[in-house]
Design a protein around this motif. Structure first.
Motif, PDB file in Angstrom:
ATOM      1  N   VAL A 154       8.992  11.199   4.304  1.00 19.98           N
ATOM      2  CA  VAL A 154       9.982  11.730   4.635  1.00 19.98           C
ATOM      3  C   VAL A 154      10.210  11.372   6.087  1.00 19.98           C
ATOM      4  O   VAL A 154       9.413  12.322   6.670  1.00 19.98           O
ATOM      5  CB  VAL A 154      10.628  12.933   4.092  1.00 19.98           C
ATOM      6  N   ARG A 155      10.897  10.800   6.688  1.00 19.87           N
ATOM      7  CA  ARG A 155      11.020  10.688   8.284  1.00 19.87           C
ATOM      8  C   ARG A 155      12.374  11.145   8.765  1.00 19.87           C
ATOM      9  O   ARG A 155      13.433  11.179   8.095  1.00 19.87           O
ATOM     10  CB  ARG A 155      10.683   9.243   8.687  1.00 19.87           C
ATOM     11  N   LEU A 156      12.371  11.500   9.965  1.00 22.52           N
ATOM     12  CA  LEU A 156      13.615  12.126  10.633  1.00 22.52           C
ATOM     13  C   LEU A 156      13.884  11.213  11.706  1.00 22.52           C
ATOM     14  O   LEU A 156      13.068  10.824  12.454  1.00 22.52           O
ATOM     15  CB  LEU A 156      13.389  13.611  11.296  1.00 22.52           C
ATOM     16  N   GLU A 170      19.925  17.561   9.063  1.00 13.81           N
ATOM     17  CA  GLU A 170      19.688  18.896   9.647  1.00 13.81           C
ATOM     18  C   GLU A 170      20.694  19.020  10.815  1.00 13.81           C
ATOM     19  O   GLU A 170      20.680  18.027  11.522  1.00 13.81           O
ATOM     20  CB  GLU A 170      18.421  19.177   9.849  1.00 13.81           C
ATOM     21  N   ALA A 223      17.352  12.848   7.485  1.00 14.91           N
ATOM     22  CA  ALA A 223      16.145  12.265   6.805  1.00 14.91           C
ATOM     23  C   ALA A 223      16.313  11.186   5.848  1.00 14.91           C
ATOM     24  O   ALA A 223      17.365  10.956   5.295  1.00 14.91           O
ATOM     25  CB  ALA A 223      15.774  13.755   5.934  1.00 14.91           C
ATOM     26  N   TYR A 224      15.074  10.507   5.761  1.00  9.52           N
ATOM     27  CA  TYR A 224      15.165   9.273   4.792  1.00  9.52           C
ATOM     28  C   TYR A 224      13.641   9.034   4.042  1.00  9.52           C
ATOM     29  O   TYR A 224      12.809   9.397   4.796  1.00  9.52           O
ATOM     30  CB  TYR A 224      15.716   7.885   5.385  1.00  9.52           C
ATOM     31  N   ARG A 225      13.577   8.310   2.981  1.00 10.98           N
ATOM     32  CA  ARG A 225      12.275   8.428   2.468  1.00 10.98           C
ATOM     33  C   ARG A 225      11.772   6.861   2.833  1.00 10.98           C
ATOM     34  O   ARG A 225      12.590   6.071   3.173  1.00 10.98           O
ATOM     35  CB  ARG A 225      12.584   8.236   0.924  1.00 10.98           C
ATOM     36  N   LYS A 274      19.556  15.697  12.719  1.00  4.54           N
ATOM     37  CA  LYS A 274      18.488  15.020  12.362  1.00  4.54           C
ATOM     38  C   LYS A 274      18.675  14.382  11.008  1.00  4.54           C
ATOM     39  O   LYS A 274      18.887  15.113  10.075  1.00  4.54           O
ATOM     40  CB  LYS A 274      17.251  15.739  12.357  1.00  4.54           C
ATOM     41  N   PRO A 310      20.294   7.894   3.734  1.00  2.00           N
ATOM     42  CA  PRO A 310      19.862   9.141   4.090  1.00  2.00           C
ATOM     43  C   PRO A 310      19.723   9.833   2.997  1.00  2.00           C
ATOM     44  O   PRO A 310      20.685   9.626   1.836  1.00  2.00           O
ATOM     45  CB  PRO A 310      21.017   9.344   5.041  1.00  2.00           C
TER      46      PRO A 310
END
Length: 84
Positions: A15-17, A48, A71-73, A69, A44
């Motif tokens: 998971v990246r931000l 956050e 988040a995505y996989r 922020k 997404p």
């Protein structure tokens, strides 16, 4: 009917931000959505909210801002070599 198990992925999932900001003249919700859109993340999975602020026009709020922020996989492909 029971839920079907998901197909396995060929590697770990990360998971990246991505940080982004957005603005709106309507509401903070709209500013958050504008920030998610500005992040250009295709799929997404979460957001956050870090900071909300607004500009004043006399006693009225005139422009809403959101710093988020998103988040995505990201699928990670592993280079697996079978042992001989």
């Amino acid at each position: 009917m029971p839920a079907r198990p998901r197909k396995s992925v060929a590697g770990p999932i990360v998971v990246r931000l991505v940080e982004a900001t957005g603005t709106s003249t309507k509401s903070w919700d709209a500013a958050v959505l504008a920030a998610v859109k500005a992040s250009k993340v295709k799929t997404p999975i979460g957001v956050e909210v870090g900071r909300l602020w607004a500009e004043l026009d006399g006693p009225e709020l005139s422009r809403y801002h959101a710093s988020v922020k998103v988040a995505y996989r990201e699928d990670q492909r592993t280079s697996f070599r079978p042992s001989r």
